[in-house]
Design a protein around this motif. Structure first.
Motif, mmCIF file in Angstrom:
data_model
loop_
_atom_site.group_PDB
_atom_site.id
_atom_site.type_symbol
_atom_site.label_atom_id
_atom_site.label_comp_id
_atom_site.label_asym_id
_atom_site.label_seq_id
_atom_site.Cartn_x
_atom_site.Cartn_y
_atom_site.Cartn_z
ATOM 1 N N PHE A 77 -35.545 3.702 -12.793
ATOM 2 C CA PHE A 77 -37.314 3.501 -13.581
ATOM 3 C C PHE A 77 -36.066 5.246 -14.350
ATOM 4 C CE2 PHE A 77 -40.403 0.731 -11.449
ATOM 5 C CZ PHE A 77 -40.835 0.278 -13.329
ATOM 6 N N ARG A 78 -36.435 5.904 -14.996
ATOM 7 C CA ARG A 78 -36.709 6.885 -16.182
ATOM 8 C C ARG A 78 -37.929 7.253 -15.612
ATOM 9 N NH1 ARG A 78 -31.787 8.969 -18.218
ATOM 10 N NH2 ARG A 78 -32.941 10.903 -17.741
ATOM 11 N N HIS A 79 -38.409 8.048 -14.779
ATOM 12 C CA HIS A 79 -39.478 8.198 -14.576
ATOM 13 C C HIS A 79 -40.085 9.555 -16.069
ATOM 14 C CE1 HIS A 79 -41.227 5.811 -11.891
ATOM 15 N NE2 HIS A 79 -40.243 5.867 -11.085
ATOM 16 N N ASP A 80 -38.837 10.373 -15.500
ATOM 17 C CA ASP A 80 -38.441 11.897 -16.990
ATOM 18 C C ASP A 80 -39.739 11.236 -18.021
ATOM 19 O OD1 ASP A 80 -36.269 10.662 -16.060
ATOM 20 O OD2 ASP A 80 -35.534 12.610 -16.879
ATOM 21 N N ARG A 81 -39.003 10.475 -18.561
ATOM 22 C CA ARG A 81 -38.870 10.108 -19.874
ATOM 23 C C ARG A 81 -40.133 8.325 -20.275
ATOM 24 N NH1 ARG A 81 -33.052 10.124 -22.574
ATOM 25 N NH2 ARG A 81 -31.871 12.079 -21.412
ATOM 26 N N GLU A 82 -40.974 8.645 -19.424
ATOM 27 C CA GLU A 82 -42.369 7.983 -19.451
ATOM 28 C C GLU A 82 -43.048 7.978 -21.120
ATOM 29 O OE1 GLU A 82 -44.858 8.007 -16.433
ATOM 30 O OE2 GLU A 82 -45.142 10.078 -17.267
ATOM 31 N N THR A 83 -43.532 7.475 -21.432
ATOM 32 C CA THR A 83 -44.390 7.650 -22.165
ATOM 33 C C THR A 83 -46.508 6.807 -22.449
ATOM 34 O OG1 THR A 83 -42.612 7.543 -24.303
ATOM 35 C CG2 THR A 83 -45.088 6.955 -25.058
ATOM 36 N N LEU A 84 -47.138 8.046 -22.214
ATOM 37 C CA LEU A 84 -48.454 7.334 -22.112
ATOM 38 C C LEU A 84 -48.904 6.853 -23.434
ATOM 39 C CD1 LEU A 84 -49.818 10.759 -19.881
ATOM 40 C CD2 LEU A 84 -48.547 7.675 -18.989
ATOM 41 N N VAL A 85 -49.748 6.104 -23.649
ATOM 42 C CA VAL A 85 -50.278 5.295 -25.206
ATOM 43 C C VAL A 85 -51.463 5.276 -24.968
ATOM 44 C CG1 VAL A 85 -49.760 2.579 -26.189
ATOM 45 C CG2 VAL A 85 -47.685 4.079 -25.373
ATOM 46 N N TYR A 95 -54.534 4.958 -20.210
ATOM 47 C CA TYR A 95 -53.701 5.293 -20.693
ATOM 48 C C TYR A 95 -52.386 4.378 -20.102
ATOM 49 C CZ TYR A 95 -54.633 10.225 -22.184
ATOM 50 O OH TYR A 95 -55.112 10.724 -22.893
ATOM 51 N N TRP A 96 -51.668 3.268 -21.027
ATOM 52 C CA TRP A 96 -51.199 2.361 -20.404
ATOM 53 C C TRP A 96 -49.570 3.328 -20.259
ATOM 54 C CZ3 TRP A 96 -52.485 -1.431 -19.420
ATOM 55 C CH2 TRP A 96 -53.652 -2.129 -20.076
ATOM 56 N N VAL A 97 -49.368 2.660 -18.964
ATOM 57 C CA VAL A 97 -47.629 4.175 -18.410
ATOM 58 C C VAL A 97 -46.555 3.116 -19.023
ATOM 59 C CG1 VAL A 97 -46.318 5.384 -16.462
ATOM 60 C CG2 VAL A 97 -49.331 5.546 -17.182
ATOM 61 N N LEU A 98 -45.698 3.789 -19.847
ATOM 62 C CA LEU A 98 -44.752 3.150 -20.439
ATOM 63 C C LEU A 98 -43.756 4.073 -20.061
ATOM 64 C CD1 LEU A 98 -46.554 1.393 -22.796
ATOM 65 C CD2 LEU A 98 -45.040 0.986 -23.553
ATOM 66 N N THR A 99 -42.092 3.524 -19.182
ATOM 67 C CA THR A 99 -40.957 4.079 -18.082
ATOM 68 C C THR A 99 -40.308 3.177 -18.425
ATOM 69 O OG1 THR A 99 -42.763 4.762 -16.477
ATOM 70 C CG2 THR A 99 -40.113 5.127 -16.333
ATOM 71 N N PRO A 100 -38.724 3.967 -18.982
ATOM 72 C CA PRO A 100 -37.278 3.220 -19.362
ATOM 73 C C PRO A 100 -37.118 2.627 -18.319
ATOM 74 C CG PRO A 100 -37.082 5.205 -20.726
ATOM 75 C CD PRO A 100 -38.811 5.482 -19.796
ATOM 76 N N LEU A 101 -36.353 1.601 -18.262
ATOM 77 C CA LEU A 101 -35.665 0.922 -16.253
ATOM 78 C C LEU A 101 -34.238 0.595 -17.174
ATOM 79 C CD1 LEU A 101 -36.214 -0.578 -13.232
ATOM 80 C CD2 LEU A 101 -36.729 -2.185 -15.251
ATOM 81 N N GLU A 102 -33.680 1.190 -16.909
ATOM 82 C CA GLU A 102 -32.510 1.331 -16.945
ATOM 83 C C GLU A 102 -31.441 0.236 -16.160
ATOM 84 O OE1 GLU A 102 -30.433 5.276 -16.406
ATOM 85 O OE2 GLU A 102 -31.335 5.843 -18.141
ATOM 86 N N THR A 103 -30.764 -0.592 -16.837
ATOM 87 C CA THR A 103 -30.709 -2.105 -15.778
ATOM 88 C C THR A 103 -29.224 -1.938 -16.571
ATOM 89 O OG1 THR A 103 -30.545 -3.739 -17.635
ATOM 90 C CG2 THR A 103 -32.862 -3.134 -16.639
#
Length: 235
Positions: A77-85, A95-103
């Protein structure tokens, strides 16, 4: 009213009747399609999870064949780049917490779940932000471009009303991002937040009511045509 005018109006009413009958039949066909879709989604919801589709499969992903498919991904997870929707759920607003997962091959946006306003700050739920490799299981969801009803996403102000994958990826400077996102399942996070597993799978099924409405209007229009045509024939 002249016989000619009655004939013209009767013909127009018959044309309207035909259109209304066609709409009724179309709604019945939509009802058959909707029931097939619901059955397909139910099958996907209870199937074993498969690997999150990679870049080669992205062009073929469609809402009617892939939405709500159970998938699994492993990455960091890249928690530093999460987005709240902004979200409204059974737990209230938040809010939904959208977090990038680097695979290994691409980046996948993961809707990790819901947080209330008091947990908006990541520091208030730091225990729930795992480091290192993680495996995430959930449902494949298609992107939600633009925003919500009467509310457009505003990336510059960091205000988000829908889970628009492309816009979020651009705003967060992400690389090769999947064109869908993953709704995480109910596996608990440390500290209790975010809360996953809140996906609502619901399809409106009002097609029979709509069909009966169109058929009822068609009957009225046909009766109107008959009433107009009858004096004309008697004349």
């Amino acid at each position: 009213m002249t016989a000619t005018r009655r004939a013209v109006l009767a013909a127009a009413a018959l044309l309207v009747t035909a259109c209304l009958l066609a709409l009724g039949v179309w709604q019945l066909e939509r009802r058959v399609w909707k029931h097939a879709l619901i059955a397909a989604v139910e099958t996907r919801l209870h199937a074993d999870p498969v690997a999150a589709p990679g870049p080669a499969a992205w062009p073929a992903i469609r809402a009617d064949t892939d939405a709500y498919r159970r998938i699994r991904a492993r990455g960091t997870f890249r928690h530093d780049r999460e987005t709240l929707v902004q979200a409204v759920t059974a737990r209230g607003g938040g809010y939904w917490v959208l977090t990038p997962l680097e695979t290994p091959g691409f980046t996948l946006l993961v809707n990790r779940g819901f947080v209330p306003p008091g947990k908006r700050d990541p520091r208030a739920r730091a225990a729930g932000n795992p480091a290192g490799l993680v495996t995430v299981t959930g449902l494949l969801r298609v992107t939600e471009p633009g925003g919500a009803f009467l509310r457009s996403n505003d990336p510059a102000a960091n205000r988000w009303y829908s889970r628009d994958v492309a816009a979020i990826a651009q705003a967060r400077g992400l690389g090769r991002v999947a064109p869908y996102f993953l709704d995480a399942d109910a596996a608990p996070n440390a500290g209790g937040y975010p809360v996953g597993g809140l996906t609502v799978v619901k399809f409106a099924d009002n097609h029979l009511v709509y069909a009966l409405t169109w058929f009822g209007l068609a009957f009225i229009s046909l009766y109107f045509a008959w009433r107009l045509w009858r004096p004309y024939k008697e004349a």
